[in-house]
Enzyme design. Structure first.
Site, PDB file in Angstrom:
ATOM      1  N   GLU A 117       0.623  -4.057  -3.117  1.00 50.89           N
ATOM      2  CA  GLU A 117       0.809  -5.265  -2.319  1.00 50.89           C
ATOM      3  C   GLU A 117       0.041  -6.423  -2.944  1.00 50.89           C
ATOM      4  O   GLU A 117      -1.172  -6.314  -3.141  1.00 50.89           O
ATOM      5  CB  GLU A 117       0.312  -5.005  -0.889  1.00 50.89           C
ATOM      6  CG  GLU A 117       1.165  -3.967  -0.176  1.00 50.89           C
ATOM      7  CD  GLU A 117       0.497  -3.411   1.077  1.00 50.89           C
ATOM      8  OE1 GLU A 117      -0.628  -3.833   1.399  1.00 50.89           O
ATOM      9  OE2 GLU A 117       1.107  -2.538   1.726  1.00 50.89           O
ATOM     10  N   LEU A 163       5.029  -4.743   2.521  1.00 47.56           N
ATOM     11  CA  LEU A 163       3.864  -4.154   3.183  1.00 47.56           C
ATOM     12  C   LEU A 163       4.274  -2.843   3.829  1.00 47.56           C
ATOM     13  O   LEU A 163       4.369  -2.720   5.053  1.00 47.56           O
ATOM     14  CB  LEU A 163       3.304  -5.113   4.237  1.00 47.56           C
ATOM     15  CG  LEU A 163       2.889  -6.493   3.733  1.00 47.56           C
ATOM     16  CD1 LEU A 163       2.140  -7.253   4.821  1.00 47.56           C
ATOM     17  CD2 LEU A 163       2.032  -6.387   2.488  1.00 47.56           C
ATOM     18  N   GLU A 178       3.209   0.940   2.887  1.00 47.80           N
ATOM     19  CA  GLU A 178       2.536   1.929   2.048  1.00 47.80           C
ATOM     20  C   GLU A 178       3.350   3.212   1.936  1.00 47.80           C
ATOM     21  O   GLU A 178       3.426   3.818   0.873  1.00 47.80           O
ATOM     22  CB  GLU A 178       1.150   2.252   2.608  1.00 47.80           C
ATOM     23  CG  GLU A 178       0.106   1.172   2.396  1.00 47.80           C
ATOM     24  CD  GLU A 178       0.188   0.055   3.425  1.00 47.80           C
ATOM     25  OE1 GLU A 178       1.025   0.137   4.350  1.00 47.80           O
ATOM     26  OE2 GLU A 178      -0.580  -0.911   3.298  1.00 47.80           O
ATOM     27  N   PHE A 215      -6.770  -0.617   1.022  1.00 49.86           N
ATOM     28  CA  PHE A 215      -7.913   0.106   1.585  1.00 49.86           C
ATOM     29  C   PHE A 215      -7.517   1.558   1.827  1.00 49.86           C
ATOM     30  O   PHE A 215      -6.388   1.831   2.233  1.00 49.86           O
ATOM     31  CB  PHE A 215      -8.355  -0.534   2.911  1.00 49.86           C
ATOM     32  CG  PHE A 215      -8.791  -1.965   2.765  1.00 49.86           C
ATOM     33  CD1 PHE A 215     -10.091  -2.266   2.365  1.00 49.86           C
ATOM     34  CD2 PHE A 215      -7.911  -3.010   3.007  1.00 49.86           C
ATOM     35  CE1 PHE A 215     -10.492  -3.595   2.208  1.00 49.86           C
ATOM     36  CE2 PHE A 215      -8.307  -4.332   2.849  1.00 49.86           C
ATOM     37  CZ  PHE A 215      -9.599  -4.624   2.451  1.00 49.86           C
ATOM     38  N   ASP A 263      -8.219   3.237   4.149  1.00 51.88           N
ATOM     39  CA  ASP A 263      -7.920   3.362   5.568  1.00 51.88           C
ATOM     40  C   ASP A 263      -6.410   3.388   5.844  1.00 51.88           C
ATOM     41  O   ASP A 263      -5.971   3.855   6.889  1.00 51.88           O
ATOM     42  CB  ASP A 263      -8.551   2.177   6.322  1.00 51.88           C
ATOM     43  CG  ASP A 263      -9.989   1.932   5.886  1.00 51.88           C
ATOM     44  OD1 ASP A 263     -10.887   2.163   6.693  1.00 51.88           O
ATOM     45  OD2 ASP A 263     -10.209   1.526   4.721  1.00 51.88           O
ATOM     46  N   PHE A 264      -5.614   2.829   4.903  1.00 46.60           N
ATOM     47  CA  PHE A 264      -4.168   2.752   5.127  1.00 46.60           C
ATOM     48  C   PHE A 264      -3.440   4.017   4.672  1.00 46.60           C
ATOM     49  O   PHE A 264      -2.227   4.090   4.737  1.00 46.60           O
ATOM     50  CB  PHE A 264      -3.564   1.538   4.407  1.00 46.60           C
ATOM     51  CG  PHE A 264      -4.176   0.220   4.780  1.00 46.60           C
ATOM     52  CD1 PHE A 264      -4.911   0.074   5.958  1.00 46.60           C
ATOM     53  CD2 PHE A 264      -4.012  -0.889   3.968  1.00 46.60           C
ATOM     54  CE1 PHE A 264      -5.479  -1.150   6.304  1.00 46.60           C
ATOM     55  CE2 PHE A 264      -4.575  -2.115   4.313  1.00 46.60           C
ATOM     56  CZ  PHE A 264      -5.308  -2.245   5.472  1.00 46.60           C
ATOM     57  N   HIS A 315     -11.036  -1.083   7.856  1.00 50.38           N
ATOM     58  CA  HIS A 315     -11.007  -1.426   6.432  1.00 50.38           C
ATOM     59  C   HIS A 315     -12.326  -1.051   5.756  1.00 50.38           C
ATOM     60  O   HIS A 315     -12.699  -1.647   4.762  1.00 50.38           O
ATOM     61  CB  HIS A 315     -10.799  -2.930   6.228  1.00 50.38           C
ATOM     62  CG  HIS A 315      -9.606  -3.496   6.924  1.00 50.38           C
ATOM     63  ND1 HIS A 315      -9.599  -3.796   8.263  1.00 50.38           N
ATOM     64  CD2 HIS A 315      -8.363  -3.799   6.469  1.00 50.38           C
ATOM     65  CE1 HIS A 315      -8.411  -4.280   8.607  1.00 50.38           C
ATOM     66  NE2 HIS A 315      -7.644  -4.280   7.531  1.00 50.38           N
TER      67      HIS A 315
END
Lengths: 336, 370
Positions: free
Chosen positions: A30, A68, A70, A93, A95-96, A139
């Site tokens: 991204e 966007l 993932e 991140f 986190d994603f 994040h």
């Protein structure tokens, strides 16, 4: 020739050189080129913190800005890897990762095994990890243990610019899926890095400080906190050895066991949440394989079992500090 | 202060900034002579004895065992008994370690780069600019830091040059060829490039064979030859060492290989292993070293022996060897050309210039002065 560059530049250089050396290396992510619709001029974004800035100008369409989504582009990277490319997918991140677990855990990690070695998945998934960036609970996580839990994945988390370039180069050349964790608070760290391409083999921990009394086992940002603690403890006559694991899968447990056998004391420092993390794994393996060498209880230094706080004051308290590490070391030496 | 001679932390090699005092080897009150080992110092590269640069009576051991101090920090004080303790106290408390600033700049300039035959090489130049320089040539897989304890000491008297051979150290990872003749021609072209018509050549191991090849092919370029644990003086060489060195990928594999280089394996430090691994991990180094070893030392045999072809008394030659050399046997010293000075040192291995630096430096300086 080696020169001083930042860890962030080391990431950029490894991707740049890997693309020069191997035409099958491509990259998806991204805003890694210039943001949706932008032509990718030199002033383009290059990712959320500008890590890939300038690469589009050199390598053109081998870097692809994605929507966007993932789950879509990580899946695409894994598919391309099965078909002979060496893709790098950048997640802003770690986190994603949640939205692409099936692609990573059930697909990429299993192909080699389920197809009897006939399929390889040479994909690298790069992501930022760690707290201290005022980026709140979604994040800031250090989710390394989620990935070391899965057989078939390799997990890397470097602490220096030199290791970053060499381990990323190895990750791209490796024929298995690699989760490459970059600590966002180490991007500005500078160190000597050779200009020429090089690769550091996986599964070799680095003894960053030699010492007699206590072994600290850690990785990532915590290597630097541990070095600070060791400098303090040296003034008290406590000589600390620090093992930087560098790769969490495969894990160089031999270097850990050798060190603990010599020092007799172990402090595991991990920025990941305290339950079932890298520290508890190291503690368990040492207890199983080197119990007789231990002269004191094993100590763990990790954050509290809470989400990463958004309040700056609380976030600073959340991340293990050099003082906490030093205190844990003192507990193993009986305050020597 | 009148009558007081300081003993300071030495600087070993271009990158040394501080050293750790391991232990004193002499008591206060000892009459010290030049060259006497007085204390042991450990750097991040290697541990070694500090030898007294001046003579005198040791009055005060200022540095404590275990202390880490910057280069030029005060380690001890020598003075005759006519100097009072109070004067020594005053001297110690007034002593200021010179700032490293200027020194660091000078050292940064000591490393230079130059392109020779299209290959970029790193080299160091130290000492006076006038006079015939001493050129240090390292061995297989080495670099100019192999002369850590030699460059500074020798450059105090004469100009010195040391280079990273092509494909080695921080020079470009390409070879001008894999034969001694190609490497010797490259060394001569390097001398031309740095405007030196002639040099005293000091070669270690493979570097010795290259130096001897230069003396054969370009005799006018060579003022004298110092061969340290040199290749090119006999047919056998430790194939296991060479293979291990080329193959080793990790610290665990490389350490036992490097230990074969020293009589005292404790000299192999973590830093030494790390720096070599950093070199060996570079793309292309493994195949480059394999091709060089394959050409010069295939199957444990040395492909050529240039030292044996030197005409007797054709130039001043010094042959130095560690008795416990496990890479190239000290027995080869017997093949030194007629007229050569030959010294074999007990309790020293292949890295004689590190293990016996001051004796090696003295012998080099004596040969150069002659």
């Amino acid at each position: 020739m080696a020169r001083r560059i930042s860890l962030k530049t080391a990431v950029n250089e490894a991707i740049d050189q890997a693309m020069q050396l191997d035409p099958t290396v491509i990259m998806l992510g991204e805003d890694i080129v210039g943001g949706a619709g932008a032509p990718g001029e030199m002033d383009a974004w290059g990712g959320v913190l500008g890590v890939t800035k300038g690469l589009y100008a050199k390598h053109g369409d081998r870097l692809l800005d994605t929507p966007l989504s993932e789950s879509a582009y990580v899946g695409a990277a894994i598919g391309a890897a099965c078909c002979g490319m060496r893709p790098i997918a950048e997640l802003m991140f770690i986190d994603f990762m949640g939205v692409c677990f099936d692609q990573i855990f059930n697909q990429a990690a299993k192909f080699r095994y389920m197809f009897g070695g006939k399929a390889e998945t040479p994909v690298v998934i790069r992501c930022m990890v760690g707290a201290g960036f005022r980026a709140a609970a979604q994040h800031s996580q250090m989710l390394t243990p989620l990935f070391t839990h899965i057989p078939g994945l390799k997990v890397v988390c470097p602490s220096t610019p030199y290791d970053t370039k060499g381990l990323l180069m190895q990750s791209i050349r490796d024929n298995d899926p690699v989760i490459f964790c970059e600590h966002k608070n180490l991007y500005a760290l500078e160190g000597d890095v050779p200009e020429a391409p090089y690769a550091i083999p996986f599964g070799e921990a680095n003894v960053v400080r030699e010492g007699r009394d206590v072994t600290i086992v850690t990785y990532g940002l915590m290597v630097h906190r541990s070095l600070e603690a060791a400098a303090t403890l040296a003034k008290e006559g406590i000589d600390v050895e620090i093992v930087d694991l560098r790769t969490l899968s495969p894990l160089d447990i031999d270097t850990v066991l050798e060190s603990v056998t010599r020092t007799g004391r172990l402090v595991c420092v991990d920025e990941a949440s305290p339950r079932c993390n890298i520290a508890t794994d190291i503690a368990a393996q040492v207890a199983m394989h080197a119990f007789k060498a231990l002269k004191a209880q094993i100590e763990q230094v990790a954050p509290p079992h809470t989400p990463v706080p958004f309040s700056p004051t609380l976030e600073d308290l959340y991340i293990p500090s050099a003082a906490q590490i030093a205190q844990a070391v003192r507990r193993t030496t009986g305050g020597k | 202060m009148e009558g007081i001679t300081p003993i300071v932390m030495p600087k070993w090699g271009l990158s040394m900034k501080e050293g750790k005092v391991v232990s004193w080897l002499v008591e206060e009150g000892t009459r010290i002579t030049v060259g006497m080992p007085i204390l042991e110092v450990e750097t991040d590269k290697i541990a070694n004895d500090v030898e007294a640069p001046d003579a005198g009576l040791l009055r005060r051991r200022v540095a404590q065992d275990g202390e880490t101090l910057p280069v030029k920090a005060l380690l001890g004080v020598m003075a005759e008994t006519t100097v009072s303790d109070a004067d020594i106290d005053a001297y110690v408390s007034a002593y200021e370690t010179p700032a490293a600033g200027d020194e660091t700049d000078a050292d940064a300039n000591a490393y230079q780069q130059i392109e020779v035959d299209g290959i970029r090489v790193r080299y160091a130049r130290k000492g006076a600019t006038a006079g015939t320089p001493v050129l240090f040539i390292h061995g297989f897989g080495g670099d100019l830091d192999n002369w850590l304890f030699n460059l500074d000491a020798v450059s105090e008297r004469v100009p010195t040059l040391a280079l990273d051979l092509p494909g080695h150290g921080q020079s470009e990872l390409r070879l001008p060829g894999t034969s001694l003749a190609a490497l010797a021609a490259f060394v001569v072209h390097f001398l031309d490039a740095v405007d030196e018509p002639r040099a005293h050549l000091v070669g270690h191991s493979m570097g010795g064979a290259i130096a001897a090849q230069v003396a054969l092919d370009f005799p006018a370029k060579v003022a004298s030859l110092t061969l340290i644990d040199s290749a090119g003086m006999g047919s056998d060489i430790n194939a296991g060492y060479l293979e291990g060195f080329v193959q080793a990928q990790s610290r665990r594999e490389l350490k036992p290989v490097l230990e074969q280089l020293f009589a005292d394996p404790n000299l192999v430090s973590r830093q030494m292993i790390d720096e070599l691994l950093k070199y060996k991990r570079l793309d292309g180094v493994a195949s480059l070293l394999a091709s060089l070893a394959g050409s010069l030392f295939s199957g444990g045999r040395q492909a050529s022996t240039p030292v044996l072809q030197l005409a007797p008394d054709s130039l001043p030659v010094l042959v130095l060897w560690g008795r416990e050399d496990r890479v190239i046997s000290a027995g080869h010293a017997a093949h030194a050309p007629a007229g050569a000075g030959v010294h074999v040192f007990e309790q020293a291995g292949h890295m004689l210039q590190l293990e016996r630096a001051s004796e090696v430096n003295r012998l080099i300086l004596a040969l150069v002065a002659a």
